[in-house]
Design a protein around this motif. Sequence first.
Motif, PDB file in Angstrom:
ATOM      1  N   LEU A  85       0.898  -1.137   0.000  1.00  0.00           N
ATOM      2  CA  LEU A  85       0.000   0.000   0.000  1.00  0.00           C
ATOM      3  C   LEU A  85       0.942   1.193   0.000  1.00  0.00           C
ATOM      4  CD1 LEU A  85      -2.906   0.902   0.033  1.00  0.00           C
ATOM      5  CD2 LEU A  85      -2.804   0.954   2.523  1.00  0.00           C
ATOM      6  N   ALA A  86       1.111   1.778  -1.172  1.00  0.00           N
ATOM      7  CA  ALA A  86       2.112   2.840  -1.356  1.00  0.00           C
ATOM      8  C   ALA A  86       1.419   4.080  -1.910  1.00  0.00           C
ATOM      9  CB  ALA A  86       3.212   2.364  -2.304  1.00  0.00           C
ATOM     10  N   GLY A  87       1.473   5.152  -1.148  1.00  0.00           N
ATOM     11  CA  GLY A  87       0.802   6.377  -1.566  1.00  0.00           C
ATOM     12  C   GLY A  87      -0.691   6.172  -1.708  1.00  0.00           C
ATOM     13  N   ALA A  88      -1.281   5.380  -0.825  1.00  0.00           N
ATOM     14  CA  ALA A  88      -2.709   5.070  -0.789  1.00  0.00           C
ATOM     15  C   ALA A  88      -3.163   4.224  -1.979  1.00  0.00           C
ATOM     16  CB  ALA A  88      -3.547   6.337  -0.677  1.00  0.00           C
ATOM     17  N   ALA A  89      -2.221   3.648  -2.724  1.00  0.00           N
ATOM     18  CA  ALA A  89      -2.556   2.782  -3.854  1.00  0.00           C
ATOM     19  C   ALA A  89      -2.073   1.360  -3.574  1.00  0.00           C
ATOM     20  CB  ALA A  89      -1.906   3.299  -5.136  1.00  0.00           C
ATOM     21  N   TYR A  90      -2.935   0.386  -3.833  1.00  0.00           N
ATOM     22  CA  TYR A  90      -2.551  -1.019  -3.699  1.00  0.00           C
ATOM     23  C   TYR A  90      -1.705  -1.403  -4.904  1.00  0.00           C
ATOM     24  CZ  TYR A  90      -2.884  -6.096  -3.574  1.00  0.00           C
ATOM     25  OH  TYR A  90      -2.584  -7.433  -3.561  1.00  0.00           O
ATOM     26  N   LYS A  91      -0.549  -2.011  -4.651  1.00  0.00           N
ATOM     27  CA  LYS A  91       0.376  -2.385  -5.722  1.00  0.00           C
ATOM     28  C   LYS A  91       0.894  -3.792  -5.497  1.00  0.00           C
ATOM     29  CE  LYS A  91       1.423   1.535  -7.971  1.00  0.00           C
ATOM     30  NZ  LYS A  91       1.614   1.633  -9.387  1.00  0.00           N
ATOM     31  N   GLU A  92       1.159  -4.505  -6.589  1.00  0.00           N
ATOM     32  CA  GLU A  92       1.846  -5.786  -6.548  1.00  0.00           C
ATOM     33  C   GLU A  92       3.031  -5.712  -7.496  1.00  0.00           C
ATOM     34  OE1 GLU A  92      -0.742  -9.038  -7.483  1.00  0.00           O
ATOM     35  OE2 GLU A  92      -2.184  -8.490  -5.920  1.00  0.00           O
ATOM     36  N   PHE A  93       4.197  -6.094  -6.997  1.00  0.00           N
ATOM     37  CA  PHE A  93       5.407  -6.128  -7.807  1.00  0.00           C
ATOM     38  C   PHE A  93       5.936  -7.561  -7.795  1.00  0.00           C
ATOM     39  CE2 PHE A  93       5.085  -1.898  -5.928  1.00  0.00           C
ATOM     40  CZ  PHE A  93       5.154  -1.086  -7.050  1.00  0.00           C
ATOM     41  N   TRP A  94       5.800  -8.264  -8.905  1.00  0.00           N
ATOM     42  CA  TRP A  94       6.234  -9.654  -9.016  1.00  0.00           C
ATOM     43  C   TRP A  94       7.700  -9.675  -9.388  1.00  0.00           C
ATOM     44  CZ3 TRP A  94       3.122 -13.773  -7.735  1.00  0.00           C
ATOM     45  CH2 TRP A  94       1.804 -13.441  -7.415  1.00  0.00           C
ATOM     46  N   ILE A  95       8.487 -10.417  -8.639  1.00  0.00           N
ATOM     47  CA  ILE A  95       9.943 -10.447  -8.781  1.00  0.00           C
ATOM     48  C   ILE A  95      10.384 -11.878  -9.073  1.00  0.00           C
ATOM     49  CG2 ILE A  95      12.151  -9.916  -7.650  1.00  0.00           C
ATOM     50  CD1 ILE A  95      10.275  -7.466  -7.781  1.00  0.00           C
ATOM     51  N   ASP A  96      11.185 -12.058 -10.123  1.00  0.00           N
ATOM     52  CA  ASP A  96      11.784 -13.363 -10.411  1.00  0.00           C
ATOM     53  C   ASP A  96      13.143 -13.451  -9.727  1.00  0.00           C
ATOM     54  OD1 ASP A  96       9.708 -14.368 -12.060  1.00  0.00           O
ATOM     55  OD2 ASP A  96      10.470 -13.195 -13.744  1.00  0.00           O
ATOM     56  N   TYR A  97      13.487 -14.652  -9.305  1.00  0.00           N
ATOM     57  CA  TYR A  97      14.760 -14.904  -8.628  1.00  0.00           C
ATOM     58  C   TYR A  97      15.927 -14.451  -9.505  1.00  0.00           C
ATOM     59  CZ  TYR A  97      18.450 -17.516  -6.235  1.00  0.00           C
ATOM     60  OH  TYR A  97      19.588 -17.884  -5.568  1.00  0.00           O
ATOM     61  N   ASP A  98      16.885 -13.770  -8.905  1.00  0.00           N
ATOM     62  CA  ASP A  98      18.038 -13.232  -9.621  1.00  0.00           C
ATOM     63  C   ASP A  98      19.315 -13.837  -9.034  1.00  0.00           C
ATOM     64  OD1 ASP A  98      20.109 -11.703 -10.695  1.00  0.00           O
ATOM     65  OD2 ASP A  98      19.041  -9.803 -10.459  1.00  0.00           O
ATOM     66  N   GLU A  99      19.837 -14.860  -9.684  1.00  0.00           N
ATOM     67  CA  GLU A  99      21.037 -15.561  -9.215  1.00  0.00           C
ATOM     68  C   GLU A  99      22.234 -14.611  -9.110  1.00  0.00           C
ATOM     69  OE1 GLU A  99      23.203 -18.529  -7.618  1.00  0.00           O
ATOM     70  OE2 GLU A  99      21.127 -18.801  -8.222  1.00  0.00           O
ATOM     71  N   PHE A 100      22.372 -13.694 -10.059  1.00  0.00           N
ATOM     72  CA  PHE A 100      23.478 -12.738 -10.025  1.00  0.00           C
ATOM     73  C   PHE A 100      23.405 -11.861  -8.776  1.00  0.00           C
ATOM     74  CE2 PHE A 100      25.310  -8.574 -10.950  1.00  0.00           C
ATOM     75  CZ  PHE A 100      26.610  -8.939 -11.239  1.00  0.00           C
ATOM     76  N   ALA A 101      22.206 -11.424  -8.416  1.00  0.00           N
ATOM     77  CA  ALA A 101      22.048 -10.595  -7.220  1.00  0.00           C
ATOM     78  C   ALA A 101      22.483 -11.362  -5.980  1.00  0.00           C
ATOM     79  CB  ALA A 101      20.592 -10.134  -7.080  1.00  0.00           C
ATOM     80  N   ILE A 102      22.115 -12.633  -5.891  1.00  0.00           N
ATOM     81  CA  ILE A 102      22.499 -13.450  -4.739  1.00  0.00           C
ATOM     82  C   ILE A 102      24.013 -13.649  -4.708  1.00  0.00           C
ATOM     83  CG2 ILE A 102      22.339 -15.770  -3.729  1.00  0.00           C
ATOM     84  CD1 ILE A 102      19.932 -13.887  -3.200  1.00  0.00           C
ATOM     85  N   GLU A 103      24.610 -13.945  -5.852  1.00  0.00           N
ATOM     86  CA  GLU A 103      26.068 -14.115  -5.899  1.00  0.00           C
ATOM     87  C   GLU A 103      26.766 -12.837  -5.452  1.00  0.00           C
ATOM     88  OE1 GLU A 103      27.107 -15.497  -9.819  1.00  0.00           O
ATOM     89  OE2 GLU A 103      25.972 -17.356  -9.546  1.00  0.00           O
ATOM     90  N   SER A 104      26.246 -11.691  -5.860  1.00  0.00           N
ATOM     91  CA  SER A 104      26.822 -10.404  -5.452  1.00  0.00           C
ATOM     92  C   SER A 104      26.695 -10.198  -3.949  1.00  0.00           C
ATOM     93  CB  SER A 104      26.136  -9.254  -6.190  1.00  0.00           C
ATOM     94  OG  SER A 104      26.361  -9.356  -7.576  1.00  0.00           O
ATOM     95  N   MET A 105      25.528 -10.531  -3.386  1.00  0.00           N
ATOM     96  CA  MET A 105      25.339 -10.395  -1.937  1.00  0.00           C
ATOM     97  C   MET A 105      26.310 -11.299  -1.185  1.00  0.00           C
ATOM     98  SD  MET A 105      21.273 -10.232  -1.218  1.00  0.00           S
ATOM     99  CE  MET A 105      20.272 -10.019  -2.673  1.00  0.00           C
ATOM    100  N   LEU A 106      26.430 -12.542  -1.637  1.00  0.00           N
ATOM    101  CA  LEU A 106      27.323 -13.486  -0.963  1.00  0.00           C
ATOM    102  C   LEU A 106      28.783 -13.072  -1.097  1.00  0.00           C
ATOM    103  CD1 LEU A 106      25.505 -16.826  -1.799  1.00  0.00           C
ATOM    104  CD2 LEU A 106      25.584 -15.631   0.407  1.00  0.00           C
ATOM    105  N   ASP A 107      29.167 -12.475  -2.233  1.00  0.00           N
ATOM    106  CA  ASP A 107      30.526 -11.938  -2.373  1.00  0.00           C
ATOM    107  C   ASP A 107      30.784 -10.866  -1.323  1.00  0.00           C
ATOM    108  OD1 ASP A 107      31.125 -13.594  -4.506  1.00  0.00           O
ATOM    109  OD2 ASP A 107      30.823 -12.039  -6.042  1.00  0.00           O
ATOM    110  N   ARG A 108      29.801  -9.989  -1.116  1.00  0.00           N
ATOM    111  CA  ARG A 108      29.941  -8.920  -0.111  1.00  0.00           C
ATOM    112  C   ARG A 108      30.057  -9.496   1.297  1.00  0.00           C
ATOM    113  NH1 ARG A 108      31.794  -4.331  -2.075  1.00  0.00           N
ATOM    114  NH2 ARG A 108      30.469  -3.495  -3.685  1.00  0.00           N
ATOM    115  N   VAL A 109      29.263 -10.510   1.592  1.00  0.00           N
ATOM    116  CA  VAL A 109      29.325 -11.152   2.908  1.00  0.00           C
ATOM    117  C   VAL A 109      30.705 -11.756   3.121  1.00  0.00           C
ATOM    118  CG1 VAL A 109      28.451 -13.096   4.278  1.00  0.00           C
ATOM    119  CG2 VAL A 109      26.850 -11.575   3.098  1.00  0.00           C
TER     120      VAL A 109
END
Length: 118
Positions: A85-109
Motif C-alpha cells: 500500500l504505497a501512496g494510498a494505492a494497492y500495488k503488486e510487484f512480481w519479482i523473479d529470482y536473480d542468481e546474479f544478485a544473490i552471488e553479489s550479496m554473498l561476495d559482499r558477505v
Amino acid sequence: EAPILEIFEEEHDGKVYTTGTYRHKVDTWKHANPDAIYEAPDGSLTVVEVKYSSDYWSEPPRHYVAQVNWYMHILGLKRAVIVALAGAAYKEFWIDYDEFAIESMLDRVNEFWSWAEA
C-alpha cells in the motif's frame, strides 16, 4: 500488514500461509522471515512480502527487491511478490529470482568476514 495481505488474498485464487523464521538447509546462518507464502492453484509457491509507504511507488525500492531475493534463495523458490500500500494505492510487484544478485550479496558477505577475521 494483515489488511494488505487480506487484499492480496481477495485478488488471487490459491492459498496464503503466514510464516515464521526459516533457515537455509546447508548454510544455517542464512535466515528468512517472509510475511507469507502464496500457493497458486497450480501448486507453485511464491514469497509474499508486505510493505506500507506514504510515498507512491512506480517500482519497488531496490532494498526490498534484494530482501525478497534473499528469501527466495533461502527457501529455494523462484518467485516473490512485494504487496504494497504505497501512496494510498494497492500495488503488486512480481519479482523473479536473480542468481546474479544473490552471488553479489554473498561476495559482499565473504568480503566482510575476511576483513572482520583479519
